[in-house]
Design a protein around this motif. Structure first.
Motif, PDB file in Angstrom:
ATOM      1  N   ARG A 279     -41.200 -16.602 -23.520  1.00 19.70           N
ATOM      2  CA  ARG A 279     -41.875 -15.440 -22.949  1.00 19.70           C
ATOM      3  C   ARG A 279     -40.916 -14.275 -22.711  1.00 19.70           C
ATOM      4  O   ARG A 279     -41.327 -13.217 -22.239  1.00 19.70           O
ATOM      5  CB  ARG A 279     -42.581 -15.830 -21.652  1.00 19.70           C
ATOM      6  N   VAL A 280     -39.654 -14.465 -23.026  1.00 19.97           N
ATOM      7  CA  VAL A 280     -38.683 -13.378 -22.952  1.00 19.97           C
ATOM      8  C   VAL A 280     -38.445 -12.865 -24.373  1.00 19.97           C
ATOM      9  O   VAL A 280     -38.131 -13.633 -25.278  1.00 19.97           O
ATOM     10  CB  VAL A 280     -37.351 -13.853 -22.331  1.00 19.97           C
ATOM     11  N   PHE A 281     -38.606 -11.564 -24.564  1.00 22.53           N
ATOM     12  CA  PHE A 281     -38.385 -10.963 -25.883  1.00 22.53           C
ATOM     13  C   PHE A 281     -36.887 -10.791 -26.083  1.00 22.53           C
ATOM     14  O   PHE A 281     -36.219 -10.086 -25.333  1.00 22.53           O
ATOM     15  CB  PHE A 281     -39.093  -9.610 -25.983  1.00 22.53           C
ATOM     16  N   PHE A 282     -36.357 -11.444 -27.124  1.00 27.43           N
ATOM     17  CA  PHE A 282     -34.918 -11.413 -27.378  1.00 27.43           C
ATOM     18  C   PHE A 282     -34.669 -11.255 -28.869  1.00 27.43           C
ATOM     19  O   PHE A 282     -35.340 -11.883 -29.688  1.00 27.43           O
ATOM     20  CB  PHE A 282     -34.278 -12.708 -26.873  1.00 27.43           C
ATOM     21  N   MET A 283     -33.702 -10.393 -29.217  1.00 31.90           N
ATOM     22  CA  MET A 283     -33.343 -10.200 -30.612  1.00 31.90           C
ATOM     23  C   MET A 283     -31.826 -10.168 -30.747  1.00 31.90           C
ATOM     24  O   MET A 283     -31.118  -9.756 -29.825  1.00 31.90           O
ATOM     25  CB  MET A 283     -33.957  -8.909 -31.170  1.00 31.90           C
ATOM     26  N   THR A 284     -31.342 -10.664 -31.867  1.00 26.48           N
ATOM     27  CA  THR A 284     -29.908 -10.652 -32.113  1.00 26.48           C
ATOM     28  C   THR A 284     -29.529  -9.357 -32.826  1.00 26.48           C
ATOM     29  O   THR A 284     -30.355  -8.706 -33.464  1.00 26.48           O
ATOM     30  CB  THR A 284     -29.476 -11.853 -32.954  1.00 26.48           C
ATOM     31  N   GLN A 285     -28.268  -9.014 -32.712  1.00 25.32           N
ATOM     32  CA  GLN A 285     -27.782  -7.768 -33.295  1.00 25.32           C
ATOM     33  C   GLN A 285     -27.244  -8.036 -34.699  1.00 25.32           C
ATOM     34  O   GLN A 285     -26.262  -8.746 -34.883  1.00 25.32           O
ATOM     35  CB  GLN A 285     -26.680  -7.176 -32.418  1.00 25.32           C
ATOM     36  N   SER A 286     -27.902  -7.439 -35.685  1.00 25.72           N
ATOM     37  CA  SER A 286     -27.467  -7.607 -37.068  1.00 25.72           C
ATOM     38  C   SER A 286     -27.004  -6.296 -37.688  1.00 25.72           C
ATOM     39  O   SER A 286     -26.605  -6.272 -38.854  1.00 25.72           O
ATOM     40  CB  SER A 286     -28.598  -8.208 -37.914  1.00 25.72           C
ATOM     41  N   VAL A 287     -27.075  -5.201 -36.920  1.00 25.66           N
ATOM     42  CA  VAL A 287     -26.624  -3.888 -37.378  1.00 25.66           C
ATOM     43  C   VAL A 287     -25.437  -3.476 -36.512  1.00 25.66           C
ATOM     44  O   VAL A 287     -25.539  -3.451 -35.284  1.00 25.66           O
ATOM     45  CB  VAL A 287     -27.746  -2.840 -37.262  1.00 25.66           C
ATOM     46  N   TYR A 288     -24.320  -3.166 -37.128  1.00 18.52           N
ATOM     47  CA  TYR A 288     -23.146  -2.755 -36.373  1.00 18.52           C
ATOM     48  C   TYR A 288     -23.455  -1.524 -35.525  1.00 18.52           C
ATOM     49  O   TYR A 288     -24.113  -0.581 -35.970  1.00 18.52           O
ATOM     50  CB  TYR A 288     -21.990  -2.422 -37.323  1.00 18.52           C
ATOM     51  N   ASN A 289     -22.977  -1.529 -34.279  1.00 19.17           N
ATOM     52  CA  ASN A 289     -23.077  -0.392 -33.359  1.00 19.17           C
ATOM     53  C   ASN A 289     -24.519  -0.083 -32.933  1.00 19.17           C
ATOM     54  O   ASN A 289     -24.795   1.029 -32.479  1.00 19.17           O
ATOM     55  CB  ASN A 289     -22.454   0.879 -33.960  1.00 19.17           C
ATOM     56  N   SER A 290     -25.404  -1.054 -33.057  1.00 23.05           N
ATOM     57  CA  SER A 290     -26.799  -0.821 -32.651  1.00 23.05           C
ATOM     58  C   SER A 290     -27.076  -1.335 -31.240  1.00 23.05           C
ATOM     59  O   SER A 290     -28.233  -1.376 -30.819  1.00 23.05           O
ATOM     60  CB  SER A 290     -27.759  -1.493 -33.641  1.00 23.05           C
ATOM     61  N   CYS A 291     -26.037  -1.730 -30.491  1.00 21.55           N
ATOM     62  CA  CYS A 291     -26.263  -2.400 -29.210  1.00 21.55           C
ATOM     63  C   CYS A 291     -26.987  -1.515 -28.195  1.00 21.55           C
ATOM     64  O   CYS A 291     -27.733  -2.020 -27.357  1.00 21.55           O
ATOM     65  CB  CYS A 291     -24.946  -2.916 -28.627  1.00 21.55           C
ATOM     66  N   GLY A 292     -26.790  -0.188 -28.257  1.00 26.25           N
ATOM     67  CA  GLY A 292     -27.487   0.690 -27.326  1.00 26.25           C
ATOM     68  C   GLY A 292     -28.992   0.669 -27.545  1.00 26.25           C
ATOM     69  O   GLY A 292     -29.775   0.567 -26.595  1.00 26.25           O
TER      70      GLY A 292
END
Length: 231
Positions: A75-88
């Motif tokens: 029930r928690v929406f979570f995604m991993t970072q696969s694009v450099y510098n997209s953390c913001g």
């Protein structure tokens, strides 16, 4: 792998990004000037989420126990970072997707939140590259800060993470991790103070580091928009 330009920790800039991708205009990004309880009480309410900018690779003694794999907390929406510098942008997505903010399904942000519900965190992260309006909004916003946009090829020494309240728990969501960080019990009433305690632990563990910035997604504007480091 695609590479974006890092975002500046600037509430005006991040507010513009939020509105471009579908967050209603009554919600804005505000600086958290201090973690002192009395000053926290002055932050406009409601507070949907906190976003922390911190130096990458710093000591994190506050992280105890195992990460919760996403399938254990669906029930928690979570995604991993696969694009450099997209953390913001990912921190913004995590913050909004796990809040009560109503984002139109047809908006760039809505297409990610509503269109990837049945996907894994890895698949959600990969879908970020496919939403052209979202990547374009990030690109435009990365050029709007008070300082010159850094060279994306150089990478970023700073990293955004989000703190959210979900079903009685305080979670830290970081796209560079494989799962959620559960920081314990919380509530909609105590979320801000509970998240502030965790942020304070991080800052106290790194007393010689001043590259921290804390932002809140709030229901109304408050405070001047300038870069703040609480140390």
């Amino acid at each position: 792998m695609e590479m974006w330009t890092p975002l500046e920790s600037n509430p005006e800039v991040l507010t513009r990004l939020a509105h471009k991708v579908g967050v209603p205009e009554e919600w804005v990004v505000s600086d958290v000037f201090s973690l002192d309880p009395e000053l926290l009480s002055m932050i406009p309410k409601p507070v949907a989420a906190l976003i922390l900018l911190l130096p990458a690779g710093i000591p994190r003694p506050d992280l105890t126990g195992d990460l919760i794999l996403p399938e254990k907390q669906p029930r928690v929406f979570f995604m991993t970072q696969s694009v450099y510098n997209s953390c913001g942008t990912i921190a913004l997505i995590h913050a909004v997707a796990n809040s009560d903010i109503d984002v139109p399904r047809e908006s760039p942000l809505g297409s990610i939140i509503h269109g990837t519900q049945d996907m894994s965190p890895l698949e959600r992260g990969a879908s970020l590259e496919a939403v052209e309006q979202l990547s374009e909004a990030h690109r435009e916003t990365s050029q709007e800060g008070q300082t010159a946009a850094p060279d994306p090829q150089a990478g970023s020494l700073l990293h955004f993470v989000a703190f959210v309240h979900r079903e009685g728990r305080l979670y830290e969501l970081d796209g560079m991790r494989s799962g959620l960080v559960d920081h314990g019990e919380s509530s909609s009433v105590n979320f801000l103070s509970d998240a502030a305690v965790v942020c304070r632990r991080i800052l106290d563990a790194n007393p010689d580091e001043n590259r921290f910035s804390i932002l809140a997604i709030t229901g109304q504007e408050g405070g001047e928009s300038e870069k703040i480091h609480d140390s």
